[in-house]
Design a protein around this motif. Sequence first.
Motif, PDB file in Angstrom:
ATOM      1  N   TYR A  53      21.867  -0.270  11.197  1.00  0.00           N
ATOM      2  CA  TYR A  53      21.140  -1.345  10.526  1.00  0.00           C
ATOM      3  C   TYR A  53      21.960  -2.631  10.512  1.00  0.00           C
ATOM      4  O   TYR A  53      21.406  -3.728  10.656  1.00  0.00           O
ATOM      5  N   VAL A  71      14.926  -2.652   8.280  1.00  0.00           N
ATOM      6  CA  VAL A  71      14.773  -2.222   6.896  1.00  0.00           C
ATOM      7  C   VAL A  71      15.485  -0.881   6.755  1.00  0.00           C
ATOM      8  O   VAL A  71      15.073   0.098   7.372  1.00  0.00           O
ATOM      9  N   PRO A  72      16.560  -0.820   5.981  1.00  0.00           N
ATOM     10  CA  PRO A  72      17.324   0.422   5.889  1.00  0.00           C
ATOM     11  C   PRO A  72      16.493   1.590   5.373  1.00  0.00           C
ATOM     12  O   PRO A  72      15.715   1.459   4.431  1.00  0.00           O
ATOM     13  N   ASN A  73      16.656   2.720   6.021  1.00  0.00           N
ATOM     14  CA  ASN A  73      16.109   3.991   5.573  1.00  0.00           C
ATOM     15  C   ASN A  73      17.269   4.974   5.545  1.00  0.00           C
ATOM     16  O   ASN A  73      17.608   5.562   6.574  1.00  0.00           O
ATOM     17  N   ALA A  79      15.109   8.624   0.758  1.00  0.00           N
ATOM     18  CA  ALA A  79      13.859   8.420   1.485  1.00  0.00           C
ATOM     19  C   ALA A  79      12.700   9.133   0.800  1.00  0.00           C
ATOM     20  O   ALA A  79      11.581   8.613   0.749  1.00  0.00           O
ATOM     21  N   THR A  82      11.744   7.061  -2.226  1.00  0.00           N
ATOM     22  CA  THR A  82      11.072   5.842  -1.792  1.00  0.00           C
ATOM     23  C   THR A  82       9.636   6.127  -1.399  1.00  0.00           C
ATOM     24  O   THR A  82       8.701   5.411  -1.793  1.00  0.00           O
ATOM     25  N   GLU A  83       9.424   7.188  -0.621  1.00  0.00           N
ATOM     26  CA  GLU A  83       8.065   7.493  -0.153  1.00  0.00           C
ATOM     27  C   GLU A  83       7.150   7.876  -1.309  1.00  0.00           C
ATOM     28  O   GLU A  83       5.996   7.439  -1.367  1.00  0.00           O
ATOM     29  N   SER A 160       5.058  -0.036   5.503  1.00  0.00           N
ATOM     30  CA  SER A 160       6.441   0.210   5.912  1.00  0.00           C
ATOM     31  C   SER A 160       6.587  -0.064   7.401  1.00  0.00           C
ATOM     32  O   SER A 160       7.381  -0.892   7.824  1.00  0.00           O
ATOM     33  N   GLU A 181       8.763   5.920   4.216  1.00  0.00           N
ATOM     34  CA  GLU A 181      10.149   6.281   3.913  1.00  0.00           C
ATOM     35  C   GLU A 181      11.044   5.078   3.668  1.00  0.00           C
ATOM     36  O   GLU A 181      12.177   5.238   3.216  1.00  0.00           O
ATOM     37  N   ASP A 182      10.569   3.890   4.002  1.00  0.00           N
ATOM     38  CA  ASP A 182      11.361   2.692   3.711  1.00  0.00           C
ATOM     39  C   ASP A 182      10.486   1.685   2.980  1.00  0.00           C
ATOM     40  O   ASP A 182       9.260   1.813   2.932  1.00  0.00           O
ATOM     41  N   ASP A 183      11.124   0.694   2.401  1.00  0.00           N
ATOM     42  CA  ASP A 183      10.415  -0.317   1.600  1.00  0.00           C
ATOM     43  C   ASP A 183      10.875  -1.701   2.037  1.00  0.00           C
ATOM     44  O   ASP A 183      11.863  -2.238   1.530  1.00  0.00           O
ATOM     45  N   TYR A 187      13.997  -5.610   0.722  1.00  0.00           N
ATOM     46  CA  TYR A 187      15.062  -6.277   1.473  1.00  0.00           C
ATOM     47  C   TYR A 187      14.654  -7.637   2.039  1.00  0.00           C
ATOM     48  O   TYR A 187      15.524  -8.460   2.324  1.00  0.00           O
TER      49      TYR A 187
END
Length: 274
Positions: A53, A71-73, A79, A82-83, A160, A181-183, A187
């Motif tokens: 990343y 976008v970091p996962n 994860a 987040t999901e 996402s 899994e990411d948001d 960020y």
Amino acid sequence: MPVPVPASTAPVDYDAFLQTHVLSQPHSVMRYHTDTETLWVKRAGALNPAWRYRALGALAKALRVPVLSPVPNPGGRVAVATEVRRLQDFAARGLRVPQVLAVHDDGFLMRHLGAPGQSTPSLGNEMETALPRGAAAVLALWKQGLQAISKVHKAGTTLSQAFARNLVRCPDGVIGYIDFEDDPAAYLPLPVCQARDALCYAHSTAWILAQAEALPEARKLWQAWLQTLAPETRSVLQQSLARMSWAGRLPLSHQLGRDAQRIRMAFELLHGHR
């Protein structure tokens, strides 16, 4: 392959079901059939290295294209959390997502978006299936994807990864959303996130439109759709496209590989005339 669950007259204890399967199932995501519904158990996966990343972030900064910022996962339990949070947030906004039924630190249980025994194809797969029916059939599905993305944006949020594989057609024809899994909004500014949605969708569908010989008509639909975006989002998107003009210099050659061809086809959709 769905795993059948032994028949029972008692209602499913979702917490117990998740506890039973989350750590023992052989794959990270598995589907189970009960007498009355289809369930999915998603288990925490491997951790993702952070250096990837950082490298991609440096490249996006150098190119001055924020929509390319990764976008970091982190993967793993983060994860999962987040999901679950994002699925519940989408549901609260009235958007069609799988219902979360039970949560564990290492995974969660959700209900299938479709009815038992009925398929819920991704929009990308359905567009490919529609190719023999001609450009109009493909364009109708593609336009439905644009409308589904608009619905998310009007609800004040972002997807996402807005690829056509993460938009699914439910049996009643409504588009549902999967894979959170990411948001991105954690960020990046929301207009950047929403412009990113538009580019992801174009990247994942332009090559299908090209096969259907539907790019000229799709450009008209795209231009009309752009006018429905928030001014801030439209501005980010226009600036990003201007700084990604290098994509138009990629040759129309299969020797470049599938990913490069998809970038080139997306440029044809968003910019050019063949």
